[in-house]
Design a protein around this motif. Structure first.
Motif, mmCIF file in Angstrom:
data_model
loop_
_atom_site.group_PDB
_atom_site.id
_atom_site.type_symbol
_atom_site.label_atom_id
_atom_site.label_comp_id
_atom_site.label_asym_id
_atom_site.label_seq_id
_atom_site.Cartn_x
_atom_site.Cartn_y
_atom_site.Cartn_z
ATOM 1 N N LYS A 27 12.681 69.851 46.118
ATOM 2 C CA LYS A 27 11.864 70.777 44.710
ATOM 3 C C LYS A 27 10.517 70.947 45.056
ATOM 4 C CE LYS A 27 11.691 67.123 41.940
ATOM 5 N NZ LYS A 27 11.948 66.898 40.260
ATOM 6 N N GLU A 28 10.454 69.680 46.127
ATOM 7 C CA GLU A 28 9.413 70.096 46.662
ATOM 8 C C GLU A 28 9.684 70.863 47.758
ATOM 9 O OE1 GLU A 28 6.199 66.719 49.201
ATOM 10 O OE2 GLU A 28 7.077 65.975 47.606
ATOM 11 N N LEU A 29 10.226 70.573 48.564
ATOM 12 C CA LEU A 29 10.773 71.558 49.754
ATOM 13 C C LEU A 29 10.584 73.357 49.294
ATOM 14 C CD1 LEU A 29 10.295 71.659 52.956
ATOM 15 C CD2 LEU A 29 13.053 71.823 53.018
ATOM 16 N N GLU A 30 11.103 73.630 48.460
ATOM 17 C CA GLU A 30 10.787 74.440 47.923
ATOM 18 C C GLU A 30 10.461 75.747 47.673
ATOM 19 O OE1 GLU A 30 14.959 74.559 45.543
ATOM 20 O OE2 GLU A 30 15.954 74.339 47.489
ATOM 21 N N LYS A 31 8.938 74.517 47.173
ATOM 22 C CA LYS A 31 7.518 74.553 46.190
ATOM 23 C C LYS A 31 7.194 75.463 47.817
ATOM 24 C CE LYS A 31 7.189 71.688 43.027
ATOM 25 N NZ LYS A 31 6.167 70.176 42.440
ATOM 26 N N SER A 59 9.350 83.572 58.009
ATOM 27 C CA SER A 59 10.469 84.274 57.892
ATOM 28 C C SER A 59 10.575 85.338 56.289
ATOM 29 C CB SER A 59 12.340 83.820 57.681
ATOM 30 O OG SER A 59 12.989 83.369 57.673
ATOM 31 N N GLU A 60 11.363 85.785 56.148
ATOM 32 C CA GLU A 60 11.576 86.884 54.995
ATOM 33 C C GLU A 60 12.608 86.707 54.147
ATOM 34 O OE1 GLU A 60 8.844 88.484 53.697
ATOM 35 O OE2 GLU A 60 8.050 88.261 55.700
ATOM 36 N N LEU A 61 13.096 85.234 54.835
ATOM 37 C CA LEU A 61 14.479 85.207 53.783
ATOM 38 C C LEU A 61 14.811 83.926 52.836
ATOM 39 C CD1 LEU A 61 16.785 84.921 56.831
ATOM 40 C CD2 LEU A 61 16.868 86.672 55.971
ATOM 41 N N GLY A 62 13.852 83.328 53.122
ATOM 42 C CA GLY A 62 13.010 82.374 51.912
ATOM 43 C C GLY A 62 13.540 81.109 52.409
ATOM 44 N N VAL A 92 17.225 75.861 53.667
ATOM 45 C CA VAL A 92 18.261 74.827 53.608
ATOM 46 C C VAL A 92 19.963 74.695 53.577
ATOM 47 C CG1 VAL A 92 18.404 73.154 52.086
ATOM 48 C CG2 VAL A 92 15.866 74.205 52.324
ATOM 49 N N ARG A 93 20.301 75.941 52.906
ATOM 50 C CA ARG A 93 21.649 75.843 53.245
ATOM 51 C C ARG A 93 22.049 75.761 54.919
ATOM 52 N NH1 ARG A 93 21.039 79.901 48.250
ATOM 53 N NH2 ARG A 93 21.704 77.831 46.382
ATOM 54 N N ASP A 94 21.535 76.694 55.012
ATOM 55 C CA ASP A 94 21.744 77.108 56.956
ATOM 56 C C ASP A 94 21.721 75.306 57.320
ATOM 57 O OD1 ASP A 94 21.962 78.203 59.423
ATOM 58 O OD2 ASP A 94 19.663 78.082 59.558
ATOM 59 N N LEU A 95 21.074 75.428 57.155
ATOM 60 C CA LEU A 95 20.661 73.739 57.863
ATOM 61 C C LEU A 95 21.417 72.346 57.239
ATOM 62 C CD1 LEU A 95 16.375 73.393 58.269
ATOM 63 C CD2 LEU A 95 18.600 73.785 59.922
ATOM 64 N N LEU A 96 22.102 72.815 55.867
ATOM 65 C CA LEU A 96 22.678 71.913 55.682
ATOM 66 C C LEU A 96 24.044 71.982 56.567
ATOM 67 C CD1 LEU A 96 21.909 71.659 51.561
ATOM 68 C CD2 LEU A 96 22.336 70.094 53.509
ATOM 69 N N GLY A 97 25.196 73.671 56.489
ATOM 70 C CA GLY A 97 25.342 74.247 56.771
ATOM 71 C C GLY A 97 25.364 73.486 58.549
ATOM 72 N N ARG A 98 24.879 73.938 59.187
ATOM 73 C CA ARG A 98 24.739 73.405 60.879
ATOM 74 C C ARG A 98 24.748 72.041 60.853
ATOM 75 N NH1 ARG A 98 22.851 76.935 64.435
ATOM 76 N NH2 ARG A 98 22.043 75.315 65.655
ATOM 77 N N GLN A 99 24.835 71.345 59.371
ATOM 78 C CA GLN A 99 24.670 69.646 59.733
ATOM 79 C C GLN A 99 23.501 68.987 60.729
ATOM 80 O OE1 GLN A 99 28.293 68.380 61.210
ATOM 81 N NE2 GLN A 99 29.378 68.545 59.403
ATOM 82 N N LYS A 100 22.130 69.944 60.270
ATOM 83 C CA LYS A 100 20.642 69.987 60.730
ATOM 84 C C LYS A 100 20.336 68.658 59.697
ATOM 85 C CE LYS A 100 20.501 71.689 64.726
ATOM 86 N NZ LYS A 100 20.331 70.646 66.345
ATOM 87 N N LEU A 101 20.375 68.591 58.377
ATOM 88 C CA LEU A 101 20.312 67.692 57.401
ATOM 89 C C LEU A 101 21.082 67.789 56.869
ATOM 90 C CD1 LEU A 101 17.549 71.050 55.452
ATOM 91 C CD2 LEU A 101 17.014 68.903 57.500
ATOM 92 N N THR A 102 20.924 66.672 56.416
ATOM 93 C CA THR A 102 21.759 65.845 54.847
ATOM 94 C C THR A 102 20.956 65.671 53.858
ATOM 95 O OG1 THR A 102 21.308 63.462 56.133
ATOM 96 C CG2 THR A 102 22.834 64.232 56.876
ATOM 97 N N THR A 103 21.756 65.308 53.148
ATOM 98 C CA THR A 103 21.640 65.423 51.095
ATOM 99 C C THR A 103 21.164 64.224 51.129
ATOM 100 O OG1 THR A 103 23.331 66.801 50.244
ATOM 101 C CG2 THR A 103 21.356 67.274 50.545
ATOM 102 N N VAL A 104 20.360 63.471 50.170
ATOM 103 C CA VAL A 104 20.163 61.935 49.842
ATOM 104 C C VAL A 104 19.958 62.184 48.035
ATOM 105 C CG1 VAL A 104 19.981 59.071 49.720
ATOM 106 C CG2 VAL A 104 20.269 60.916 51.869
ATOM 107 N N THR A 105 21.448 61.937 47.148
ATOM 108 C CA THR A 105 20.668 61.732 45.508
ATOM 109 C C THR A 105 20.050 60.413 45.671
ATOM 110 O OG1 THR A 105 22.790 62.384 45.487
ATOM 111 C CG2 THR A 105 21.609 61.874 42.948
ATOM 112 N N THR A 106 19.035 60.792 44.711
ATOM 113 C CA THR A 106 17.772 60.372 44.101
ATOM 114 C C THR A 106 17.916 60.562 42.498
ATOM 115 O OG1 THR A 106 16.004 61.666 44.416
ATOM 116 C CG2 THR A 106 16.718 60.242 46.620
ATOM 117 N N THR A 107 16.694 59.830 42.276
ATOM 118 C CA THR A 107 16.737 59.686 40.870
ATOM 119 C C THR A 107 16.153 61.270 40.033
ATOM 120 O OG1 THR A 107 15.037 58.327 40.439
ATOM 121 C CG2 THR A 107 16.853 57.818 39.859
ATOM 122 N N CYS A 108 15.097 61.340 41.414
ATOM 123 C CA CYS A 108 14.134 62.900 41.172
ATOM 124 C C CYS A 108 14.781 63.912 42.166
ATOM 125 C CB CYS A 108 13.003 62.101 41.969
ATOM 126 S SG CYS A 108 11.752 61.275 42.081
ATOM 127 N N GLY A 109 15.763 63.518 42.379
ATOM 128 C CA GLY A 109 16.467 65.069 42.905
ATOM 129 C C GLY A 109 16.783 64.636 44.044
#
Length: 117
Positions: free
Chosen positions: A74-78, A84-87, A92-109
């Motif tokens: 949520k901090e990054l999306e601000k 880039s005009e793509l947002g 983020v979805r692109d990099l997740l799909g390319r496996q350049k990012l991973t997500t970790v579930t935290t209490t803050c999101g």
């Protein structure tokens, strides 16, 4: 007669796709007018690929400069991307799909972490 009707219908469909910019005629000295070849095309794909590459690089550089190479989603999306005009969500979805990012579930999101190569 039926063959001519099918040929005419085929030519109409091809003309419609060419006019829409989804097909382009392949120019070749070996093809005759009866035996045409076509390329599939996507109008304005150059602009899309430019924004895609620059947005990826911008996000990867941003995360690479951060401590531990991570940030809350949520901090990054601000943030607003400069090149880039793509947002941010798209990239983020692109990099997740390319496996350049991973997500970790935290209490803050969700926390996004850049994967080391």
């Amino acid at each position: 007669r039926e063959r001519r009707e099918r040929q005419k219908l085929r030519e109409e469909k091809i003309s419609m796709l060419v006019n829409a910019g989804l097909l382009s005629r392949q120019l070749s000295s070996t093809t005759t007018t009866a035996d045409e070849s076509f390329w599939f095309s996507i109008p304005n794909v150059g602009i899309l690929s430019k924004y895609l590459v620059k947005g990826r690089a911008e996000l990867e550089n941003f995360l690479g400069r951060r401590r531990y190479h991570e940030i809350l989603q949520k901090e990054l999306e601000k943030r607003k991307l400069k090149f880039s005009e793509l947002g941010v969500k798209f990239h983020v979805r692109d990099l997740l799909g390319r496996q350049k990012l991973t997500t970790v579930t935290t209490t803050c999101g969700p926390l996004l972490r850049l994967v080391k190569d």
